[in-house]
Design a protein around this motif. Structure first.
Motif, PDB file in Angstrom:
ATOM      1  N   UNK A 120       0.723  -1.235   0.049  1.00 30.52           N
ATOM      2  CA  UNK A 120      -0.068  -0.100  -0.174  1.00 30.52           C
ATOM      3  C   UNK A 120       0.701   1.306  -0.099  1.00 30.52           C
ATOM      4  N   UNK A 121       2.024   1.245   0.605  1.00 36.30           N
ATOM      5  CA  UNK A 121       2.900   2.531   0.649  1.00 36.30           C
ATOM      6  C   UNK A 121       3.087   2.609  -0.986  1.00 36.30           C
ATOM      7  N   UNK A 160      -4.832   4.418   7.052  1.00 36.38           N
ATOM      8  CA  UNK A 160      -3.733   3.947   8.081  1.00 36.38           C
ATOM      9  C   UNK A 160      -2.422   4.263   6.965  1.00 36.38           C
ATOM     10  N   UNK A 161      -2.308   3.683   5.976  1.00 33.85           N
ATOM     11  CA  UNK A 161      -1.278   3.871   5.058  1.00 33.85           C
ATOM     12  C   UNK A 161      -0.833   5.287   4.879  1.00 33.85           C
ATOM     13  N   UNK A 162      -1.868   6.278   4.599  1.00 39.59           N
ATOM     14  CA  UNK A 162      -1.725   7.776   4.431  1.00 39.59           C
ATOM     15  C   UNK A 162      -0.957   8.155   5.756  1.00 39.59           C
ATOM     16  N   UNK A 168      -8.650   6.741  -1.828  1.00 44.24           N
ATOM     17  CA  UNK A 168      -9.385   5.618  -1.327  1.00 44.24           C
ATOM     18  C   UNK A 168      -9.601   6.096   0.494  1.00 44.24           C
ATOM     19  N   UNK A 169     -10.889   5.580   0.649  1.00 40.23           N
ATOM     20  CA  UNK A 169     -11.145   6.187   2.002  1.00 40.23           C
ATOM     21  C   UNK A 169     -11.327   4.781   3.266  1.00 40.23           C
TER      22      UNK A 169
END
Lengths: 208, 208
Positions: A67-68, A200-202, A193-194
């Motif tokens: 995801x990063x 969490x990635x953000x 994306x929500x």
């Protein structure tokens, strides 16, 4: 949200008011609750523990790295070094795949040998979605066969595993065609994306 | 480092070259490898899954909150609001304890009822080290009995659990006196500890 206050899927309501969640916990539950089915955990205690270590590795190491990379925006990097930073994230994700491949049974073709075990199931969805990086982030740049240098053996093992998992009927029947994933992954690739995982990635965190 | 490349304890070398790690995995391994011992996992599959969810909660939620509070430096906060920020972290840690207490069997006194289970073992060391916050960070400020407001019932359940766990002979015999922990925790409280957990907390990450 009623069944799982953490707001995450999968969530399994075993009976009214009795809900379970967390992917790895659900896999263990299904094994415990249906002992008459084909076992998906190794029988030997040491092998079973290794299976748990590497299932946890997918959750704690592979998914965050996936995801990063997927959510990274080259425009967000300072001094226009977005492409360089993207390549670092690509390399970090590839390193997780190599670490996973090196932990496999050398013969295979599956993680623990000839039989499917939970660790294959935990890794499969992420491995089989590598195409999203081709589509959105310039590819993973995994070396072609014969060009892996010191990692050649591990990449060969990875390809063997990927082919063995991807060709299983159970996997093919539970994988949608790419076009159905594209709008979902477009939102991750644009970092809008929500889902709890996206947020969490953000925030620089791991799997929530 | 030879047995566990992640550089973390506990690590258990079962046989030469056969090492296992990750606390929760080791507890499961000991249960699987020594089935003749007193079982520490619930027998019922649903209860066993819940035990795993809440053991994971300790790793993924309680320990990071514990360390964020312990390693926080009031001097690092902007605009001299270090004390306010410290109080936020205190509240976040207390919230994890309440969430854990509310997940317990109502009768108890232990998490899953009258018998000790792995989730008690996973939580015990953190719960029994609450004194470090009194010593280094101005206390956790858990309400006195009768002053918990809407959280009164959950705090009462927490105190019952804490007394039940803390008085067990196995726990007392494996807990050192505070003076031996102080120099170690002083380094965490000053945020100069160099363990992988300390570094991960400093970087805003969870349990490595």
């Amino acid at each position: 949200m009623r069944s799982n206050p953490r707001g995450l899927v999968p969530t399994l309501e075993v009976a009214p008011g009795k809900a379970l969640y967390e992917s790895n916990v659900l896999l263990e539950y299904l094994e415990d609750a249906y002992p008459e089915s084909q076992p998906l955990r190794p029988t030997d205690p040491f092998d079973r523990a290794r299976s748990r270590i590497w299932s946890d590795f997918v959750t704690s190491r592979v998914i965050p790295a996936f995801h990063r990379l997927l959510q990274f925006q080259t425009s967000s990097a300072p001094d226009k070094d977005g492409e360089a930073r993207l390549d670092v994230l690509r390399g970090e994700y590839r390193a997780k795949l190599l670490e996973f491949a090196r932990a496999m049974d050398p013969e295979g073709p599956l993680f623990a040998g000839s039989e499917l075990t939970t660790v294959d199931i935990v890794m499969a969805p992420w491995a089989l979605r590598s195409w999203v990086f081709e589509r959105f982030k310039g590819g993973l740049r995994i070396p072609e066969p014969g060009r892996g240098g010191g990692d050649e053996e591990a990449w060969a093992r990875w390809r063997t595993w990927l082919a063995a998992v991807g060709s299983r009927e159970s996997v093919r029947k539970t994988t949608s065609e790419e076009e159905y994933y594209v709008p979902i992954y477009q939102r991750y690739a644009d970092d809008i994306a929500q889902s709890e995982l996206a947020k969490a990635t953000r925030d620089g965190r791991g799997v929530p």
